[in-house]
Design a protein around this motif. Sequence first.
Motif, PDB file in Angstrom:
ATOM      1  N   GLN A 123       0.808  -1.219   0.000  1.00 43.59           N
ATOM      2  CA  GLN A 123       0.000   0.000   0.000  1.00 43.59           C
ATOM      3  C   GLN A 123       0.841   1.269   0.000  1.00 43.59           C
ATOM      4  O   GLN A 123       0.392   2.322  -0.423  1.00 43.59           O
ATOM      5  CB  GLN A 123      -0.921  -0.003   1.220  1.00 43.59           C
ATOM      6  CG  GLN A 123      -1.879  -1.176   1.184  1.00 43.59           C
ATOM      7  CD  GLN A 123      -2.663  -1.270   2.468  1.00 43.59           C
ATOM      8  OE1 GLN A 123      -3.335  -0.329   2.848  1.00 43.59           O
ATOM      9  NE2 GLN A 123      -2.556  -2.387   3.142  1.00 43.59           N
ATOM     10  N   ALA A 157       4.695   2.526  -1.219  1.00 46.47           N
ATOM     11  CA  ALA A 157       5.951   2.148  -1.869  1.00 46.47           C
ATOM     12  C   ALA A 157       6.905   3.330  -1.809  1.00 46.47           C
ATOM     13  O   ALA A 157       6.488   4.472  -1.614  1.00 46.47           O
ATOM     14  CB  ALA A 157       5.707   1.748  -3.309  1.00 46.47           C
ATOM     15  N   PRO A 174       0.172   1.149  -5.304  1.00 44.13           N
ATOM     16  CA  PRO A 174       0.111   1.611  -3.912  1.00 44.13           C
ATOM     17  C   PRO A 174      -0.765   2.852  -3.778  1.00 44.13           C
ATOM     18  O   PRO A 174      -0.928   3.605  -4.731  1.00 44.13           O
ATOM     19  CB  PRO A 174       1.568   1.951  -3.594  1.00 44.13           C
ATOM     20  CG  PRO A 174       2.162   2.311  -4.908  1.00 44.13           C
ATOM     21  CD  PRO A 174       1.490   1.433  -5.920  1.00 44.13           C
ATOM     22  N   THR A 230      -2.288   7.655  -7.486  1.00 41.85           N
ATOM     23  CA  THR A 230      -1.459   7.505  -6.297  1.00 41.85           C
ATOM     24  C   THR A 230      -1.155   8.865  -5.681  1.00 41.85           C
ATOM     25  O   THR A 230      -0.888   9.819  -6.395  1.00 41.85           O
ATOM     26  CB  THR A 230      -0.133   6.834  -6.692  1.00 41.85           C
ATOM     27  OG1 THR A 230      -0.436   5.613  -7.356  1.00 41.85           O
ATOM     28  CG2 THR A 230       0.739   6.553  -5.497  1.00 41.85           C
TER      29      THR A 230
END
Lengths: 339, 304
Positions: free
Chosen positions: A92, A94, A175, A208
């Motif tokens: 989740q 990175a 993520p 993200t």
Amino acid sequence: MDPVISIENLSVSFQTGSGLVQAVRGISYKLNPGEILGIVGESGSGKSVSSMSILRLLPDTARISDESKIIFGGRNLVSISRKEMREIRGGQIAMIFQDPMSSINPLIPVGKQVGEMISQHQHEKSRGEIQKEVLELFRKVRIPEPEKRIKCYPHEFSGGMRQRVMIAMALANHPKLLIADEPTTALDVTIQDQILKQLRELRREYGTSVIFITHDLAVVAELCDRVEVMYGGLILEEAPIDELFEHPSHPYTMGLMAAIPDLERPRSLPLYPIPGSPPDMTNPPKGCPFQPRCPYARRICASRVPDFISVSEQHASRCFLLDPDAPQDEKNPFKYRKS
Amino acid sequence: MAYIAKRIGMMLLALFIIILLTFVIEHSIPGGPFTSDRKVSKEVEEALEEKYHLNDPLPKQFLDYLTGILHGDFGPSYKYTGREVSEFIGEGFPLSAKLGGITVLFVLLASIPMGILAAVKNGKWQDMLVMTLATFGVTIPSFVIASILIYVFSFRLGVFPSFGLDSWKGYILPVITLGGYSLSYLARQMRSSLLEVMGMDYIRTARAKGLTEVQVIFRHALRNALIPLVTVLGPTIANLLTGSFVVEQIFALPGLGVYFVNSVSQRDYTTIMGVTIFYAAFLLAMVFLVDVFYVLIDPRIKFD
């Protein structure tokens, strides 16, 4: 909208031979979904340490204080078990690191290193599926001839290409949060530009949220939505990107901006470096950490750390001179701001 | 492949120089193989020289010697009439190599896990224990270790024999004595090498992927940490396989080391030369194998 991650009162210290280094001294910030948040500061400001704390990747000598909270997905990352942390790392949240030359294992083909990221978090996937996904990721980050390149070793790649491998690796599991710790610092300017463009595109595509750590205000201007300016283990100013450049509201931020080289600036005007050096964090100053170097410093600045003073809705700064009661004389850089 | 051919060429050249030097040194030191306290008559001396071709010009002797070596013939022993140097090597080497081979296995299987354990438990009691043992192993000479082992295990406890290799039990004390130094040295190397690698950026990357510590060590750290170890492995293996005079002497094992030292004290020139050249060739071969092995584990090193 709930923030993706919220850091509350984070303090990190290191036990070293010369004493306890207070690298981060109680910082708080939030990151909104889809946002790119810049954390700017010079070496030793605590920006990298604070970001490493999120995934608990600090060396064993580091200690995150008990009052610190890092809330992500309803859990406090400071206190979850190692096993829970491993599921978050790479899954989740990175990370991309500063030096792409040393951040990839030299003995393992790059494709396998990216594939490992997927297999670690999606056990059900077969080798073939993983291989296909790695190829897709390589195409996404624009690595030419991916079929050939996935079998290559890191030393056969340039710095920019390795950073693309790192980005591919980081995005492999889609993520929610990407932490980029000075990802362009070790690269030359043209490559830096390509990588930044890439990050922007990928943010759009994957949705993200990004925490982008850098010492380079110019990079922040190009990429980020909002900025936290860090110095001496504290956040000194927090603002949306346009506001920060239009109304820098901390003498440190102003100093950083005066030190940015600009092609359009007349050659006769020199660059203004900030005189002095960052504080010794084994014994940080009692007051504002920037006070010893600040051209506008007053007596009060050395007495205690100023609280945040709101400049506008999303803009706040830790500077006594912003106080409405501060003397509006020649030595107050903010005096013309008052309506 | 061109690289391998070049390396083999270099090896042969090195070997030639070693043979030449050994030959020149043996022929330039004062005294001859048949010099002794007893006066030997001139006729006998001449007859001996005639028999062993010692009256030929030196270059011819060297060429003859070289041709002999190419056929696996290191010439006759000067001390044991009717015996060939290659017979000594043939008798002594298999035993030394067998004992050495077992020792190499023992050293590798023990030192690498010990080094890993010490590095992973850095600063804890496991680390202290391994490092203390390793310090003893590096500093205490093998004959002292052998004496202590024999005293405790043969004399006091009577569990292992103090000489001979009649059963597997006979191997235990010689293997520990022979391997003690290498074991300690390699364990220390492994520890420091792994500790260094664990601080690398790519290890942090591996942790950031969500790997467990065990996965990080075995998938990412270990291979990198082994590279510096491989460098010392070649000479170490050659050293262990060619036997040790001390160990063979103490445990009364008729290995190559015993032949070598006896030949020196008896001035058996051809045996000294033959065994020296055999050792040198063996060492060169092991170093060559290590270089090839390097390429297999480190993709950054290429055959050119």
